[in-house]
Motif scaffolding. Sequence first.
Motif, PDB file in Angstrom:
ATOM      1  N   TYR A  59       0.829  -1.193   0.000  1.00 58.73           N
ATOM      2  CA  TYR A  59       0.000   0.000   0.000  1.00 58.73           C
ATOM      3  C   TYR A  59       0.869   1.250   0.000  1.00 58.73           C
ATOM      4  O   TYR A  59       1.947   1.275   0.599  1.00 58.73           O
ATOM      5  N   ALA A  60       0.357   2.285  -0.623  1.00 56.99           N
ATOM      6  CA  ALA A  60       0.966   3.596  -0.468  1.00 56.99           C
ATOM      7  C   ALA A  60       0.760   4.052   0.971  1.00 56.99           C
ATOM      8  O   ALA A  60      -0.251   3.732   1.598  1.00 56.99           O
ATOM      9  N   ASP A  61       1.709   4.801   1.477  1.00 58.07           N
ATOM     10  CA  ASP A  61       1.613   5.277   2.858  1.00 58.07           C
ATOM     11  C   ASP A  61       0.338   6.094   3.072  1.00 58.07           C
ATOM     12  O   ASP A  61      -0.242   6.068   4.156  1.00 58.07           O
ATOM     13  N   SER A  62      -0.079   6.792   2.047  1.00 52.77           N
ATOM     14  CA  SER A  62      -1.232   7.683   2.177  1.00 52.77           C
ATOM     15  C   SER A  62      -2.545   6.936   2.391  1.00 52.77           C
ATOM     16  O   SER A  62      -3.524   7.532   2.844  1.00 52.77           O
ATOM     17  N   VAL A  63      -2.579   5.654   2.053  1.00 54.55           N
ATOM     18  CA  VAL A  63      -3.825   4.896   2.184  1.00 54.55           C
ATOM     19  C   VAL A  63      -3.712   3.742   3.171  1.00 54.55           C
ATOM     20  O   VAL A  63      -4.712   3.085   3.468  1.00 54.55           O
ATOM     21  N   LYS A  64      -2.522   3.501   3.653  1.00 55.35           N
ATOM     22  CA  LYS A  64      -2.293   2.371   4.550  1.00 55.35           C
ATOM     23  C   LYS A  64      -3.177   2.495   5.791  1.00 55.35           C
ATOM     24  O   LYS A  64      -3.259   3.556   6.406  1.00 55.35           O
ATOM     25  N   GLY A  65      -3.840   1.413   6.123  1.00 58.51           N
ATOM     26  CA  GLY A  65      -4.741   1.411   7.270  1.00 58.51           C
ATOM     27  C   GLY A  65      -6.158   1.832   6.941  1.00 58.51           C
ATOM     28  O   GLY A  65      -7.064   1.669   7.763  1.00 58.51           O
ATOM     29  N   ARG A  98      -0.257  -6.888 -14.644  1.00 55.80           N
ATOM     30  CA  ARG A  98       0.978  -7.392 -15.234  1.00 55.80           C
ATOM     31  C   ARG A  98       1.345  -8.663 -14.505  1.00 55.80           C
ATOM     32  O   ARG A  98       0.821  -8.950 -13.418  1.00 55.80           O
ATOM     33  N   TYR A  99       2.287  -9.415 -15.051  1.00 60.25           N
ATOM     34  CA  TYR A  99       2.617 -10.716 -14.480  1.00 60.25           C
ATOM     35  C   TYR A  99       3.061 -10.585 -13.019  1.00 60.25           C
ATOM     36  O   TYR A  99       2.521 -11.222 -12.113  1.00 60.25           O
ATOM     37  N   ASN A 100       4.043  -9.724 -12.803  1.00 63.18           N
ATOM     38  CA  ASN A 100       4.491  -9.437 -11.439  1.00 63.18           C
ATOM     39  C   ASN A 100       4.001  -8.056 -11.053  1.00 63.18           C
ATOM     40  O   ASN A 100       4.331  -7.068 -11.708  1.00 63.18           O
ATOM     41  N   SER A 101       3.220  -7.960 -10.015  1.00 62.98           N
ATOM     42  CA  SER A 101       2.719  -6.663  -9.588  1.00 62.98           C
ATOM     43  C   SER A 101       3.883  -5.729  -9.273  1.00 62.98           C
ATOM     44  O   SER A 101       4.965  -6.169  -8.863  1.00 62.98           O
ATOM     45  N   ASP A 102       3.634  -4.446  -9.492  1.00 58.81           N
ATOM     46  CA  ASP A 102       4.698  -3.447  -9.368  1.00 58.81           C
ATOM     47  C   ASP A 102       4.073  -2.152  -8.899  1.00 58.81           C
ATOM     48  O   ASP A 102       2.918  -1.851  -9.245  1.00 58.81           O
ATOM     49  N   VAL A 103       4.806  -1.362  -8.137  1.00 63.39           N
ATOM     50  CA  VAL A 103       4.255  -0.104  -7.635  1.00 63.39           C
ATOM     51  C   VAL A 103       4.427   1.030  -8.638  1.00 63.39           C
ATOM     52  O   VAL A 103       3.919   2.132  -8.414  1.00 63.39           O
ATOM     53  N   ARG A 104       5.147   0.803  -9.719  1.00 69.53           N
ATOM     54  CA  ARG A 104       5.387   1.849 -10.716  1.00 69.53           C
ATOM     55  C   ARG A 104       4.349   1.790 -11.820  1.00 69.53           C
ATOM     56  O   ARG A 104       4.252   0.782 -12.528  1.00 69.53           O
ATOM     57  N   PRO A 105       3.595   2.858 -12.013  1.00 63.34           N
ATOM     58  CA  PRO A 105       2.585   2.844 -13.079  1.00 63.34           C
ATOM     59  C   PRO A 105       3.168   2.516 -14.449  1.00 63.34           C
ATOM     60  O   PRO A 105       2.531   1.819 -15.246  1.00 63.34           O
ATOM     61  N   ARG A 106       4.377   2.980 -14.725  1.00 63.73           N
ATOM     62  CA  ARG A 106       4.948   2.772 -16.057  1.00 63.73           C
ATOM     63  C   ARG A 106       5.282   1.318 -16.337  1.00 63.73           C
ATOM     64  O   ARG A 106       5.551   0.948 -17.481  1.00 63.73           O
ATOM     65  N   ALA A 107       5.261   0.483 -15.307  1.00 70.60           N
ATOM     66  CA  ALA A 107       5.561  -0.937 -15.495  1.00 70.60           C
ATOM     67  C   ALA A 107       4.386  -1.694 -16.117  1.00 70.60           C
ATOM     68  O   ALA A 107       4.560  -2.830 -16.557  1.00 70.60           O
ATOM     69  N   TYR A 108       3.215  -1.082 -16.162  1.00 65.66           N
ATOM     70  CA  TYR A 108       2.011  -1.776 -16.599  1.00 65.66           C
ATOM     71  C   TYR A 108       1.645  -1.436 -18.048  1.00 65.66           C
ATOM     72  O   TYR A 108       1.707  -0.274 -18.450  1.00 65.66           O
ATOM     73  N   ASP A 109       1.241  -2.444 -18.769  1.00 65.39           N
ATOM     74  CA  ASP A 109       0.739  -2.263 -20.125  1.00 65.39           C
ATOM     75  C   ASP A 109      -0.781  -2.394 -20.209  1.00 65.39           C
ATOM     76  O   ASP A 109      -1.384  -1.921 -21.164  1.00 65.39           O
ATOM     77  N   ASN A 110      -1.373  -3.054 -19.244  1.00 62.89           N
ATOM     78  CA  ASN A 110      -2.804  -3.327 -19.277  1.00 62.89           C
ATOM     79  C   ASN A 110      -3.510  -2.454 -18.244  1.00 62.89           C
ATOM     80  O   ASN A 110      -3.257  -2.587 -17.045  1.00 62.89           O
ATOM     81  N   TRP A 111      -4.398  -1.599 -18.726  1.00 65.59           N
ATOM     82  CA  TRP A 111      -5.101  -0.653 -17.858  1.00 65.59           C
ATOM     83  C   TRP A 111      -6.599  -0.718 -18.097  1.00 65.59           C
ATOM     84  O   TRP A 111      -7.049  -0.889 -19.227  1.00 65.59           O
ATOM     85  N   GLY A 112      -7.343  -0.526 -17.022  1.00 64.06           N
ATOM     86  CA  GLY A 112      -8.764  -0.303 -17.142  1.00 64.06           C
ATOM     87  C   GLY A 112      -9.036   1.149 -17.481  1.00 64.06           C
ATOM     88  O   GLY A 112      -8.120   1.984 -17.519  1.00 64.06           O
ATOM     89  N   GLN A 113     -10.288   1.482 -17.687  1.00 66.23           N
ATOM     90  CA  GLN A 113     -10.647   2.819 -18.165  1.00 66.23           C
ATOM     91  C   GLN A 113     -10.728   3.851 -17.060  1.00 66.23           C
ATOM     92  O   GLN A 113     -10.802   5.035 -17.347  1.00 66.23           O
TER      93      GLN A 113
END
Length: 121
Positions: A59-65, A98-113
């Motif tokens: 989780y991002a720190d801003s939403v943790k908990g 993506r195959y391995n989850s990643d915290v970097r948005p640029r790592a993803y090719d598949n996005w919802g709308q």
Amino acid sequence: VQLQAFGGGLVQAGGFLRLSCAASGRTFSSYGMGWFRQAPGKEREFVATISRSGGSIYYADSVKGRFTISRDNAKSTVYLQMNSLKPEDTAVYYCAARYNSDVRPRAYDNWGQGTKLTVSS
């Protein structure tokens, strides 16, 4: 894989909402999943990720908990339960795969709308 996020809306501060992201087209359990958000005038940012099995979550720190990510591989759906919402949570929320989850948005090719959340003060 095709992704469709839904569940956004208008909520008062302190309220709660659950976002869903339904996947189709490929085996859902083959993908790590992430939730990201983008507020007006800001870059897309990491919110939460979950691994293929659900055993690894970040989780991002801003939403943790306050936020909880989960997945149901039988339903090909990933969820984001959001509690104690704040006005600063206002954004368009996107799911990504993506195959391995990643915290970097640029790592993803598949996005919802994207689905829009507005939290009023």
